[in-house]
Design a protein around this motif. Structure first.
Motif, PDB file in Angstrom:
ATOM      1  N   ASP A 122       0.826  -1.215   0.000  1.00  0.00           N
ATOM      2  CA  ASP A 122       0.000   0.000   0.000  1.00  0.00           C
ATOM      3  C   ASP A 122       0.853   1.255   0.000  1.00  0.00           C
ATOM      4  OD1 ASP A 122      -2.733  -0.707  -0.142  1.00  0.00           O
ATOM      5  OD2 ASP A 122      -2.699  -1.383   1.935  1.00  0.00           O
ATOM      6  N   HIS A 123       1.946   1.230   0.747  1.00  0.00           N
ATOM      7  CA  HIS A 123       2.833   2.383   0.856  1.00  0.00           C
ATOM      8  C   HIS A 123       4.274   1.920   0.663  1.00  0.00           C
ATOM      9  CE1 HIS A 123      -0.770   3.353   3.286  1.00  0.00           C
ATOM     10  NE2 HIS A 123      -0.620   4.559   2.767  1.00  0.00           N
ATOM     11  N   TRP A 124       5.060   2.793   0.035  1.00  0.00           N
ATOM     12  CA  TRP A 124       6.459   2.492  -0.245  1.00  0.00           C
ATOM     13  C   TRP A 124       7.329   3.653   0.194  1.00  0.00           C
ATOM     14  CZ3 TRP A 124       7.787  -2.259  -2.286  1.00  0.00           C
ATOM     15  CH2 TRP A 124       6.733  -3.016  -2.778  1.00  0.00           C
ATOM     16  N   GLU A 125       8.396   3.359   0.919  1.00  0.00           N
ATOM     17  CA  GLU A 125       9.360   4.361   1.357  1.00  0.00           C
ATOM     18  C   GLU A 125      10.705   4.084   0.704  1.00  0.00           C
ATOM     19  OE1 GLU A 125       9.633   4.409   5.562  1.00  0.00           O
ATOM     20  OE2 GLU A 125       7.546   5.044   5.873  1.00  0.00           O
ATOM     21  N   ARG A 126      11.345   5.152   0.286  1.00  0.00           N
ATOM     22  CA  ARG A 126      12.648   5.000  -0.370  1.00  0.00           C
ATOM     23  C   ARG A 126      13.730   4.735   0.669  1.00  0.00           C
ATOM     24  NH1 ARG A 126      14.149   7.832  -5.887  1.00  0.00           N
ATOM     25  NH2 ARG A 126      16.218   6.918  -6.235  1.00  0.00           N
ATOM     26  N   VAL A 127      14.558   3.733   0.369  1.00  0.00           N
ATOM     27  CA  VAL A 127      15.708   3.386   1.191  1.00  0.00           C
ATOM     28  C   VAL A 127      16.959   3.781   0.427  1.00  0.00           C
ATOM     29  CG1 VAL A 127      16.970   1.495   2.280  1.00  0.00           C
ATOM     30  CG2 VAL A 127      14.470   1.457   2.233  1.00  0.00           C
ATOM     31  N   ASP A 128      17.910   4.390   1.114  1.00  0.00           N
ATOM     32  CA  ASP A 128      19.156   4.780   0.459  1.00  0.00           C
ATOM     33  C   ASP A 128      20.210   3.721   0.725  1.00  0.00           C
ATOM     34  OD1 ASP A 128      21.318   5.957  -0.701  1.00  0.00           O
ATOM     35  OD2 ASP A 128      21.547   7.543   0.804  1.00  0.00           O
ATOM     36  N   PRO A 129      20.518   2.874  -0.254  1.00  0.00           N
ATOM     37  CA  PRO A 129      21.546   1.854  -0.015  1.00  0.00           C
ATOM     38  C   PRO A 129      22.957   2.398  -0.087  1.00  0.00           C
ATOM     39  CG  PRO A 129      20.764   1.695  -2.258  1.00  0.00           C
ATOM     40  CD  PRO A 129      19.929   2.779  -1.601  1.00  0.00           C
ATOM     41  N   GLY A 130      23.106   3.651  -0.526  1.00  0.00           N
ATOM     42  CA  GLY A 130      24.423   4.255  -0.616  1.00  0.00           C
ATOM     43  C   GLY A 130      25.221   3.811  -1.825  1.00  0.00           C
ATOM     44  N   LEU A 131      24.600   3.059  -2.707  1.00  0.00           N
ATOM     45  CA  LEU A 131      25.279   2.546  -3.888  1.00  0.00           C
ATOM     46  C   LEU A 131      24.358   2.700  -5.086  1.00  0.00           C
ATOM     47  CD1 LEU A 131      26.547  -0.707  -2.190  1.00  0.00           C
ATOM     48  CD2 LEU A 131      28.037   1.152  -2.935  1.00  0.00           C
ATOM     49  N   GLY A 132      24.929   3.000  -6.246  1.00  0.00           N
ATOM     50  CA  GLY A 132      24.125   3.205  -7.450  1.00  0.00           C
ATOM     51  C   GLY A 132      24.040   1.953  -8.299  1.00  0.00           C
ATOM     52  N   GLY A 133      23.830   2.170  -9.598  1.00  0.00           N
ATOM     53  CA  GLY A 133      23.748   1.057 -10.525  1.00  0.00           C
ATOM     54  C   GLY A 133      22.322   0.605 -10.756  1.00  0.00           C
ATOM     55  N   ASN A 134      22.131  -0.191 -11.789  1.00  0.00           N
ATOM     56  CA  ASN A 134      20.811  -0.724 -12.103  1.00  0.00           C
ATOM     57  C   ASN A 134      20.613  -2.043 -11.374  1.00  0.00           C
ATOM     58  OD1 ASN A 134      20.069   1.386 -13.797  1.00  0.00           O
ATOM     59  ND2 ASN A 134      21.038   0.437 -15.577  1.00  0.00           N
ATOM     60  N   LEU A 135      19.562  -2.105 -10.581  1.00  0.00           N
ATOM     61  CA  LEU A 135      19.255  -3.267  -9.761  1.00  0.00           C
ATOM     62  C   LEU A 135      18.156  -4.065 -10.454  1.00  0.00           C
ATOM     63  CD1 LEU A 135      19.287  -1.435  -6.320  1.00  0.00           C
ATOM     64  CD2 LEU A 135      21.181  -2.596  -7.485  1.00  0.00           C
ATOM     65  N   LEU A 136      18.337  -5.384 -10.574  1.00  0.00           N
ATOM     66  CA  LEU A 136      17.489  -6.191 -11.441  1.00  0.00           C
ATOM     67  C   LEU A 136      16.624  -7.208 -10.708  1.00  0.00           C
ATOM     68  CD1 LEU A 136      20.129  -6.909 -14.245  1.00  0.00           C
ATOM     69  CD2 LEU A 136      18.428  -5.063 -14.145  1.00  0.00           C
ATOM     70  N   GLY A 137      16.911  -7.506  -9.466  1.00  0.00           N
ATOM     71  CA  GLY A 137      16.141  -8.506  -8.737  1.00  0.00           C
ATOM     72  C   GLY A 137      16.196  -8.258  -7.248  1.00  0.00           C
ATOM     73  N   VAL A 138      15.324  -8.959  -6.491  1.00  0.00           N
ATOM     74  CA  VAL A 138      15.340  -8.808  -5.037  1.00  0.00           C
ATOM     75  C   VAL A 138      14.678 -10.010  -4.399  1.00  0.00           C
ATOM     76  CG1 VAL A 138      13.178  -7.477  -5.002  1.00  0.00           C
ATOM     77  CG2 VAL A 138      14.780  -7.288  -3.092  1.00  0.00           C
ATOM     78  N   SER A 139      15.237 -10.420  -3.269  1.00  0.00           N
ATOM     79  CA  SER A 139      14.613 -11.432  -2.424  1.00  0.00           C
ATOM     80  C   SER A 139      14.939 -11.094  -0.985  1.00  0.00           C
ATOM     81  CB  SER A 139      15.135 -12.833  -2.769  1.00  0.00           C
ATOM     82  OG  SER A 139      14.476 -13.815  -1.996  1.00  0.00           O
ATOM     83  N   SER A 140      13.982 -11.344  -0.086  1.00  0.00           N
ATOM     84  CA  SER A 140      14.225 -11.099   1.328  1.00  0.00           C
ATOM     85  C   SER A 140      13.566 -12.198   2.143  1.00  0.00           C
ATOM     86  CB  SER A 140      13.695  -9.732   1.759  1.00  0.00           C
ATOM     87  OG  SER A 140      12.277  -9.711   1.778  1.00  0.00           O
ATOM     88  N   SER A 141      14.062 -12.387   3.353  1.00  0.00           N
ATOM     89  CA  SER A 141      13.536 -13.417   4.240  1.00  0.00           C
ATOM     90  C   SER A 141      13.330 -12.829   5.636  1.00  0.00           C
ATOM     91  CB  SER A 141      14.492 -14.614   4.295  1.00  0.00           C
ATOM     92  OG  SER A 141      15.808 -14.197   4.613  1.00  0.00           O
ATOM     93  N   PRO A 142      12.483 -13.465   6.452  1.00  0.00           N
ATOM     94  CA  PRO A 142      12.163 -12.906   7.778  1.00  0.00           C
ATOM     95  C   PRO A 142      13.358 -12.758   8.703  1.00  0.00           C
ATOM     96  CG  PRO A 142      10.522 -14.540   7.145  1.00  0.00           C
ATOM     97  CD  PRO A 142      11.641 -14.630   6.130  1.00  0.00           C
ATOM     98  N   ASP A 143      14.457 -13.456   8.427  1.00  0.00           N
ATOM     99  CA  ASP A 143      15.647 -13.302   9.267  1.00  0.00           C
ATOM    100  C   ASP A 143      16.417 -12.025   8.965  1.00  0.00           C
ATOM    101  OD1 ASP A 143      16.856 -13.851   6.841  1.00  0.00           O
ATOM    102  OD2 ASP A 143      17.771 -15.738   7.475  1.00  0.00           O
ATOM    103  N   GLY A 144      15.910 -11.202   8.022  1.00  0.00           N
ATOM    104  CA  GLY A 144      16.528  -9.909   7.734  1.00  0.00           C
ATOM    105  C   GLY A 144      17.490  -9.901   6.579  1.00  0.00           C
ATOM    106  N   LEU A 145      17.681 -11.043   5.928  1.00  0.00           N
ATOM    107  CA  LEU A 145      18.593 -11.094   4.792  1.00  0.00           C
ATOM    108  C   LEU A 145      17.886 -10.599   3.533  1.00  0.00           C
ATOM    109  CD1 LEU A 145      21.350 -11.924   3.615  1.00  0.00           C
ATOM    110  CD2 LEU A 145      20.389 -14.217   3.245  1.00  0.00           C
ATOM    111  N   VAL A 146      18.459  -9.596   2.882  1.00  0.00           N
ATOM    112  CA  VAL A 146      17.944  -9.039   1.634  1.00  0.00           C
ATOM    113  C   VAL A 146      19.059  -9.110   0.597  1.00  0.00           C
ATOM    114  CG1 VAL A 146      16.841  -7.070   0.504  1.00  0.00           C
ATOM    115  CG2 VAL A 146      16.516  -7.438   2.967  1.00  0.00           C
ATOM    116  N   ILE A 147      18.766  -9.712  -0.549  1.00  0.00           N
ATOM    117  CA  ILE A 147      19.738  -9.844  -1.629  1.00  0.00           C
ATOM    118  C   ILE A 147      19.199  -9.110  -2.845  1.00  0.00           C
ATOM    119  CG2 ILE A 147      21.031 -11.411  -3.105  1.00  0.00           C
ATOM    120  CD1 ILE A 147      21.735 -11.681  -0.170  1.00  0.00           C
ATOM    121  N   VAL A 148      20.026  -8.223  -3.428  1.00  0.00           N
ATOM    122  CA  VAL A 148      19.607  -7.416  -4.579  1.00  0.00           C
ATOM    123  C   VAL A 148      20.674  -7.534  -5.666  1.00  0.00           C
ATOM    124  CG1 VAL A 148      18.870  -5.152  -5.380  1.00  0.00           C
ATOM    125  CG2 VAL A 148      18.481  -5.801  -2.987  1.00  0.00           C
ATOM    126  N   PRO A 149      20.495  -8.438  -6.635  1.00  0.00           N
ATOM    127  CA  PRO A 149      21.457  -8.517  -7.743  1.00  0.00           C
ATOM    128  C   PRO A 149      21.215  -7.422  -8.768  1.00  0.00           C
ATOM    129  CG  PRO A 149      19.711 -10.121  -8.058  1.00  0.00           C
ATOM    130  CD  PRO A 149      19.436  -9.458  -6.733  1.00  0.00           C
TER     131      PRO A 149
END
Length: 314
Positions: free
Chosen positions: A234-261
């Protein structure tokens, strides 16, 4: 097998000091000119599929430890894949849909258009949604056997009236459909595609969306954009990862691990998006990985030359 330990390279406003290390393992090396574009796992985390160029299909039944090539009767590129129940649905070029039933047989389906279908997701109840170029959206309610276009023009969500390329679709556990793509669009439907509402738009295209069963999720895309939702989109907030580039995928799990290739980079968070680190690997930083998905054996990313990487917390 190649394993690389990651110990938290600064990537956001506050680097993740003390984050548990993450390891990267090369599971499959593949061959030149046969990239993989999509990967997905069933809810059990054991069964998974990856798809790619020239009809490439790989299946796993052990959480991603091993992958076996399948014979599929197409030379077209398969661009995404999803698993729901006993079915696997893959989509690709020229409006192609391939469905694998519980018997293991693959059947070709087409949705009646020749635009590329770029993303697919499915629900256990038989709902499946595929999206693609120039505003294409196709919905199935019978696990991919038949398809129909919803009675909505996604150009109506764009001020200039263009048909936006739609790069990502996600169906939440509750059945909400989230579609994202060009012009930063995020559009949702809570009635299986009968009606749609715009929840976000912006400058950067959105390439991928993933929402967990707890309602937390991420959308990523052009120019390093990372968005986070805590309410199933419903709502989206921008997160600043501090790194640029084109990001193509994402997966996250309840243990807090987020992977963004992405394109020549990959981001990792071990604190559910509070901080991010870059993967310090020459292969990752000189090539591309397109999608990520979580299985029982860790998080898997796929990309150039048919490579499959596994990322996991120690």
């Amino acid at each position: 097998m190649t394993v690389l330990a990651l110990t938290g390279i600064a990537g956001s406003a506050q680097a993740g000091i003390g984050d548990p290390p993450v390891s990267v393992e090369l599971v499959r090396s593949g061959v030149a000119h046969r990239p993989l574009f999509g990967v997905s796992f069933a809810h059990d985390g054991a069964r998974g599929a990856a798809v790619g160029d020239r009809g490439t299909v790989l299946l796993t039944g052990d959480g991603g430890k091993s992958w076996i090539a399948q014979e599929v009767d197409t030379d077209l590129a398969l661009l995404d894949v999803t698993l729901a129940g006993n079915r696997i649905i893959a989509v690709g070029q020229m409006g192609l849909v391939m469905v694998r039933d519980e018997s293991g047989a693959w059947t070709e389906r087409r949705v009646g258009v020749e635009e590329r279908l770029l993303s697919i997701d499915a629900h256990e109840d038989g709902l499946a949604v595929a999206v693609g170029g120039f505003g294409e959206v196709w919905i199935s309610t019978d696990g991919g056997a038949s398809w129909a276009a919803p009675d909505v023009a996604f150009s109506s969500f764009v001020e200039e009236g263009y048909d936006p390329h739609l790069y990502a679709v996600e169906i939440t556990a509750a059945g909400r459909i989230i579609v994202a793509g060009e012009f930063g669009l995020v559009v949702v439907s809570d009635d299986r595609g009968s009606s749609w509402r715009l929840v976000r738009q912006g400058d950067e295209s959105i390439s991928a969306v993933h929402v967990r069963t707890d309602g937390n999720g991420y959308a990523v895309g052009q120019n390093g954009i990372v968005l986070k939702t805590k309410d199933s989109g419903d709502h989206w907030e921008r997160v600043d990862p501090g790194l640029g580039g084109n990001l193509l995928g994402v997966s996250s799990s309840p243990d807090g691990l987020v992977i963004v290739p992405g394109m020549r980079n990959m981001l990792v968070s071990t604190d559910d998006g509070a901080t991010f680190s870059a993967v310090p690997d020459s292969d990752v930083n000189s090539n591309w990985y397109q999608q990520a998905a979580t299985g029982s054996g860790g998080v898997f990313v796929v990309g150039h030359t048919g490579r499959v990487l596994r990322l996991f917390l120690h």
